[in-house]
Design an enzyme around this catalytic site. Structure first.
Site, mmCIF file in Angstrom:
data_model
loop_
_atom_site.group_PDB
_atom_site.id
_atom_site.type_symbol
_atom_site.label_atom_id
_atom_site.label_comp_id
_atom_site.label_asym_id
_atom_site.label_seq_id
_atom_site.Cartn_x
_atom_site.Cartn_y
_atom_site.Cartn_z
ATOM 1 N N ASP A 41 41.254 39.473 28.497
ATOM 2 C CA ASP A 41 41.083 38.206 27.797
ATOM 3 C C ASP A 41 39.687 38.117 27.184
ATOM 4 O OD1 ASP A 41 39.635 37.791 30.118
ATOM 5 O OD2 ASP A 41 40.645 35.939 30.681
ATOM 6 N N SER A 42 38.875 39.140 27.439
ATOM 7 C CA SER A 42 37.598 39.287 26.722
ATOM 8 C C SER A 42 37.821 39.454 25.226
ATOM 9 C CB SER A 42 36.812 40.485 27.269
ATOM 10 O OG SER A 42 37.631 41.648 27.351
ATOM 11 N N ASP A 80 45.831 41.178 30.741
ATOM 12 C CA ASP A 80 45.112 40.103 31.417
ATOM 13 C C ASP A 80 45.877 38.794 31.207
ATOM 14 O OD1 ASP A 80 42.931 39.646 33.003
ATOM 15 O OD2 ASP A 80 41.449 40.023 31.432
ATOM 16 N N LYS A 110 47.109 41.489 35.173
ATOM 17 C CA LYS A 110 45.928 41.247 36.010
ATOM 18 C C LYS A 110 45.705 39.747 36.132
ATOM 19 C CE LYS A 110 41.593 41.744 34.581
ATOM 20 N NZ LYS A 110 41.000 40.418 34.934
ATOM 21 N N GLU A 112 42.935 36.806 37.565
ATOM 22 C CA GLU A 112 41.668 36.409 38.165
ATOM 23 C C GLU A 112 42.017 35.579 39.394
ATOM 24 O OE1 GLU A 112 38.681 34.814 35.643
ATOM 25 O OE2 GLU A 112 38.880 36.402 34.141
ATOM 26 N N GLU A 178 34.152 42.430 40.165
ATOM 27 C CA GLU A 178 33.203 42.239 39.067
ATOM 28 C C GLU A 178 31.921 41.583 39.540
ATOM 29 O OE1 GLU A 178 32.810 40.323 34.568
ATOM 30 O OE2 GLU A 178 34.763 40.323 35.593
#
Length: 268
Positions: A41-42, A80, A110, A112, A178
């Site tokens: 999502d970056s 993401d 993925k 978070e 991270e």
């Protein structure tokens, strides 16, 4: 590459992972032999001009994931899950994650993570959606925690370790750590049977992941824990400046770049 292949690499051989957001970049990353391509999502920061990952939508993630999947033949493609695409309701979370596999051809998703994603991880894996967990600095929570190193005190470290174990038990096939202290990442890696993949988490994880723009030297700078192995931004600037100069001077287009049709001579 499948999720089970990545899981099997824990403690055996280093795992390489990079982000990609489009088919041409994915093809280059794949051909270089990278194990996992994360459609992060970056993309919000690197490609879409946002100041954070928060505005990225499910539709945008699905579109970029599908492009990456078309460009990659061998690497595991992980999508993401963007902010608020999961955790609001079980039904929506499963639908959004399933869409990444059904419509965008991802191999895994993925999340978070936090306490709220343990049960969801189990539900997703039970349904056949391989799930990568992500602990430590989770940018989707930047309004709460800020973009700072996590797990720096005993309480925070214990919470990360406990959540890592819980997500492993729930079926996660790997764990991104991270921006946590390297000694904490080492302890988590030792405690888990699934592989850890670090970003700013030191050398003792089972693998490493970085944002491809930083690796290529495409971004304006790099994070303190990252490194540029190229200067793509500089090459792009030189190429664009060369194009401008040649157009302004009349050197381009020249005879080699132009086509003339003899039959048209009599028209004029």
């Amino acid at each position: 590459m499948r999720a089970k292949d990545i899981r099997a690499k824990a403690g055996a051989e280093p795992i390489t992972m990079l982000t990609a957001y489009d088919a041409p970049t994915a093809a280059v990353v794949d051909e270089a032999g990278i194990d996992v391509i994360l459609v992060g999502d970056s993309v919000g920061n690197t490609q879409l001009g946002h100041d954070s990952t928060l505005p990225v939508t499910v539709d945008e993630m699905a579109s970029h994931t599908a492009a990456v999947a078309r460009g990659a033949d061998d690497a595991l493609v992980v999508a993401d899950m963007p902010f608020l695409s999961f955790g609001v309701s079980t039904e929506a979370s499963i639908e959004n994650a399933g869409r990444m596999l059904k419509e965008a051809d991802a191999d895994a998703v993925k999340l978070e993570c936090g306490p709220h994603t343990v049960e969801l991880t189990e539900q997703l894996t039970d349904l056949g959606i391989p799930t990568m967990a992500h602990l430590g600095l989770t940018p989707q929570r930047e309004n709460e925690t800020g973009l700072f190193r996590q797990g720096t005190d005993a309480e925070g470290a214990r919470e990360i370790l406990d959540l890592a174990r819980a997500h492993e038990d729930a079926g996660a096939f790997s764990l991104v750590l991270e921006h946590v202290p390297a000694n904490l990442a080492s302890e988590v890696t030792d405690e888990l049977a699934i592989p850890t993949i670090g970003i700013g988490a030191g050398p003792e994880c089972d693998g490493q992941v970085l944002v491809v723009d930083e690796v290529l030297g495409l971004s304006e700078g790099t994070a303190p824990f990252s490194k540029a192995w190229g200067d793509v931004r500089g090459e792009m600037q030189r190429a664009v400046e060369g194009y401008r100069e040649d157009v302004e001077s009349g050197e381009f287009p020249g005879e080699d770049h132009s086509h003339y049709e003899d039959e048209l001579e009599d028209v004029y």
